[in-house]
Design an enzyme around this catalytic site. Structure first.
Site, PDB file in Angstrom:
ATOM      1  N   HIS A   1       7.371   0.274  -1.463  1.00 27.02           N
ATOM      2  CA  HIS A   1       6.984   1.048  -2.643  1.00 27.02           C
ATOM      3  C   HIS A   1       5.979   0.280  -3.477  1.00 27.02           C
ATOM      4  CE1 HIS A   1      11.423   1.773  -1.975  1.00 27.02           C
ATOM      5  NE2 HIS A   1      10.912   2.975  -1.744  1.00 27.02           N
TER       6      HIS A   1
ATOM      7  N   HIS B   1       5.308  -0.715  -7.163  1.00 25.30           N
ATOM      8  CA  HIS B   1       6.081  -0.830  -8.399  1.00 25.30           C
ATOM      9  C   HIS B   1       5.140  -0.900  -9.594  1.00 25.30           C
ATOM     10  CE1 HIS B   1      10.406  -1.588  -7.090  1.00 25.30           C
ATOM     11  NE2 HIS B   1       9.749  -1.288  -5.981  1.00 25.30           N
TER      12      HIS B   1
ATOM     13  N   HIS C   1       9.667   1.906  -9.562  1.00 29.14           N
ATOM     14  CA  HIS C   1       8.579   2.486  -8.768  1.00 29.14           C
ATOM     15  C   HIS C   1       7.505   3.063  -9.678  1.00 29.14           C
ATOM     16  CE1 HIS C   1      11.456   3.252  -5.158  1.00 29.14           C
ATOM     17  NE2 HIS C   1      11.417   1.987  -5.528  1.00 29.14           N
TER      18      HIS C   1
ATOM     19  N   HIS D   1      12.849  10.090  -7.274  1.00 29.05           N
ATOM     20  CA  HIS D   1      12.476   9.315  -6.100  1.00 29.05           C
ATOM     21  C   HIS D   1      12.611  10.129  -4.813  1.00 29.05           C
ATOM     22  CE1 HIS D   1      12.073   6.123  -3.199  1.00 29.05           C
ATOM     23  NE2 HIS D   1      13.154   6.599  -2.604  1.00 29.05           N
TER      24      HIS D   1
ATOM     25  N   HIS E   1       8.021   9.857  -6.512  1.00 27.65           N
ATOM     26  CA  HIS E   1       7.282   8.946  -7.382  1.00 27.65           C
ATOM     27  C   HIS E   1       5.890   8.744  -6.778  1.00 27.65           C
ATOM     28  CE1 HIS E   1      11.374   6.842  -8.296  1.00 27.65           C
ATOM     29  NE2 HIS E   1      11.158   7.814  -9.176  1.00 27.65           N
TER      30      HIS E   1
ATOM     31  N   ASP F   1       6.043   6.043  -3.992  1.00 24.75           N
ATOM     32  CA  ASP F   1       6.942   6.181  -2.851  1.00 24.75           C
ATOM     33  C   ASP F   1       6.157   6.256  -1.547  1.00 24.75           C
ATOM     34  OD1 ASP F   1       9.069   6.218  -4.600  1.00 24.75           O
ATOM     35  OD2 ASP F   1       9.478   8.363  -4.386  1.00 24.75           O
TER      36      ASP F   1
ATOM     37  N   HIS G   1      11.660  -3.840   0.421  1.00 26.03           N
ATOM     38  CA  HIS G   1      13.095  -3.928   0.157  1.00 26.03           C
ATOM     39  C   HIS G   1      13.859  -4.355   1.413  1.00 26.03           C
ATOM     40  CE1 HIS G   1      13.113  -2.040  -3.895  1.00 26.03           C
ATOM     41  NE2 HIS G   1      11.966  -1.530  -3.450  1.00 26.03           N
TER      42      HIS G   1
ATOM     43  N   ARG H   1      15.181  -6.586  -3.271  1.00 26.13           N
ATOM     44  CA  ARG H   1      13.734  -6.768  -3.130  1.00 26.13           C
ATOM     45  C   ARG H   1      13.491  -8.088  -2.404  1.00 26.13           C
ATOM     46  NH1 ARG H   1      11.799  -4.646  -9.134  1.00 26.13           N
ATOM     47  NH2 ARG H   1      13.015  -2.736  -9.043  1.00 26.13           N
TER      48      ARG H   1
END
Length: 177
Positions: A76, A78, A94, A102, A111, A114, A151, A168
């Site tokens: 993603h 961020h 995100h 999401h 998002h 995403d 992630h 993360r």
């Protein structure tokens, strides 16, 4: 000044070599703006790079991972351009300028940051190319920047706010290329 044949040949070769080169400085002139994020783990190990390029349909993100745990990983953009170890929580949530839910399978989403999962092979390498529709380069590199996040687990593509993708494990701050 005397110009001989060798000087003319050298100048022609130089011009021909430069003719195929372009500079991508984000200032227009035919080049699309781009940014890169060097991905690192909490202990500072380099595990790849993400490249963002402005396109007519949004922002294309290309992730090139290496030395990562095999399997699918949530990937993603961020909202904050910070990657403070060990948890990378400084990168915020995100990228979500339109305050959606999401997930690409969520009817109230996704998002803006995403993306599909990054699939890492048994040799620790994985690549992902995806266009964030409607994303803007100015939004990606706003006053507090943005970060590329990988992630620990797969994103389920629907659970708000993060797709149940776990901790993360790698982060990189986007900067102009």
């Amino acid at each position: 000044m005397r110009i001989d044949k060798a000087m003319l040949v050298g100048a022609a070769l130089g011009a021909a070599m430069l003719g195929g080169c372009t500079m991508n400085n984000g200032s227009g002139g035919g080049s699309e703006p781009s940014a890169v994020a060097d991905l690192v783990t909490a202990n500072g190990q380099s595990v790849g790079r993400a490249t963002a390029t402005a396109t007519s349909g949004g922002i294309q993100i290309m992730v090139d991972g290496r030395n990562m745990p095999p399997g699918p990983h949530g990937a993603h953009v961020h909202t904050v351009g910070r990657c403070d170890a060990p948890t990378f929580e400084s990168a915020g949530g995100h990228w979500n300028p339109d305050t959606k839910k999401h997930g690409m399978q969520n009817p109230a989403g996704p998002h803006a940051g995403d993306m599909p999962n990054l699939d890492v092979a048994s040799d620790g390498t994985g690549t992902l190319t995806f266009t964030l529709p409607g994303g803007t380069f100015d939004g990606l590199l706003d006053a507090d920047g943005s970060a590329m996040m990988i992630h620990a687990g797969p994103d389920d593509m629907r659970t708000d706010p993060s797709g149940n993708s776990g901790g993360r494990i790698a982060c990189g701050v986007f900067r102009r290329a």
